[in-house]
Design an enzyme around this catalytic site. Structure first.
Site, short mmCIF file in Angstrom:
data_model
loop_
_atom_site.label_atom_id
_atom_site.label_comp_id
_atom_site.label_asym_id
_atom_site.label_seq_id
_atom_site.Cartn_x
_atom_site.Cartn_y
_atom_site.Cartn_z
N ARG A 12 0.82 -1.22 -0.05
CA ARG A 12 0.13 -0.02 -0.10
C ARG A 12 1.00 1.25 0.05
O ARG A 12 0.97 2.00 -1.02
CB ARG A 12 -0.85 0.04 1.30
CG ARG A 12 -2.05 0.96 0.90
CD ARG A 12 -1.60 2.31 1.65
NE ARG A 12 -0.97 2.32 2.97
CZ ARG A 12 -0.67 3.44 3.59
NH1 ARG A 12 -0.28 4.56 2.87
NH2 ARG A 12 0.03 3.30 4.71
N CYS A 241 5.66 9.79 0.08
CA CYS A 241 4.08 10.29 0.39
C CYS A 241 3.96 11.29 -0.61
O CYS A 241 4.73 12.20 -0.86
CB CYS A 241 4.33 11.30 1.75
SG CYS A 241 2.87 12.23 2.06
ZN ZN Z 1 3.88 5.80 5.60
#
Ligand code: ZN
Length: 313
Positions: A12, A241
């Site tokens: 993920r 991110c």
């Molecule tokens: Zn992370």
């Protein structure tokens, strides 16, 4: 012997940033290899709209596959109630809902204020409570940017506690402190973890470390010393991110396992097999995406005996 749980989040967290990603069959082979190495908790996907993140278009199929492994906990990230409904329908064992302690990061990430995110969390918990008992997934809340954020800078521990109180009051099954962009250091980790464990003795507290500035392993030891026993990592340190430019990956799972095993702390993971899994995954992601140290030098000759020669940590 002390024991910890290591959770793989690469399928993920690791895939979010990639512009080309593994096929469904490759993801299945990845899970298989890590399961064979002894990994028993994997965040396998994210239930986000496929038009936003096509790498997770196969989420339901991946969950179905993950459920076939005996004793494997399949977790999914969900951004909202809709995602949580889809995750529960697919049969995940655990839902991971993330709120950024930095409100600016939360707005950038999910376009919600704290109050709106906590409201959404309550709706998700109510949805889960409405399901037949055997279909109810657990819910864990990740408090991202718990140490700092590229928009707001350093985050005060008090901001974490305030949000954690609200999250705990929503009746969740666990909280994960996430150093999303590498602002933590061993001293700040010790302070935050100690206080979280003191305030929430009934709640499992996990830590999710990124190695943005090279402190992830030191931070993991510091967390361990306070009593934290649940650690996230990703194979080869894959990750990043989308709202934190330059943020490199998670702590490499194999390095984390190696460190703890050398310290005499059991992870339940067979490291040669985990390294084999890393080699398999390297072929599934764009070249040069995997990092970590252990895979370069390999295991030392004393591996497997070092822990027997000394008292447990
Ligand atoms: Zn992370």
């Amino acid at each position: 012997m002390e024991r910890i749980v290591v959770r793989e989040v690469g399928l993920r967290d690791g895939l979010q940033m990639l512009t080309s990603w593994p096929t469904t069959v490759q993801k299945q082979a990845w899970m298989h290899a890590e399961y064979d190495a002894g990994v028993r908790e994997i965040e396998v996907c994210s239930f986000v709209p496929a038009k936003l993140m096509p790498q997770f278009a196969d989420a339901a199929e991946i969950v179905r596959f993950a459920r076939g492994f005996d004793g494997l906990i399949a977790t999914s990230l969900v951004p909202n109630l809709k995602g949580a409904q889809l995750a529960a329908e697919a049969g995940v064992h655990k839902i991971n809902f993330v709120i950024s302690v930095s409100e600016s990061h939360n707005l950038a990430n999910v376009r919600r204020t704290h109050r709106e995110s906590v409201g959404q969390l309550r709706e998700i918990v109510a949805m889960i409570d409405g399901l037949p008992k055997e279909q109810r997934p657990e819910i864990d809340v990740g408090l991202s940017t718990a140490f700092g954020c590229s928009i707001e800078g350093r985050i005060a521990p008090e901001a974490v506690f305030v949000l954690a109180e609200e999250v705990a009051a929503a009746d969740v099954d666990g909280i994960t402190l996430a150093d999303t962009v590498g602002y933590a250091d061993p001293a700040s980790v010790a302070c935050l973890c100690e206080e979280m464990l003191r305030r929430f003795p009934q709640l499992p507290i996990a830590i999710h470390l990124h190695d943005t500035r090279g402190l992830a392993l030191a931070n993991a030891v510091s967390a361990y010393q306070t009593g934290i026993r649940i650690f996230d990592g990703s194979i080869g340190g894959l990750g990043g991110c989308p709202h934190a430019p330059g943020a490199t990956g998670n702590v490499a799972l194999e390095d984390l396992v190696f460190m703890f095993e050398m310290m005499g702390v059991s992870t339940g993971i067979d490291l040669p097999r985990l390294l084999a899994a890393r080699s398999a995954v390297a072929a599934f992601v764009p070249s040069g995406m995997l990092g970590g140290q252990l895979s370069r030098a390999g295991l030392p000759k004393n591996y497997g005996r070092a822990a027997d020669d000394r008292p447990s940590a």
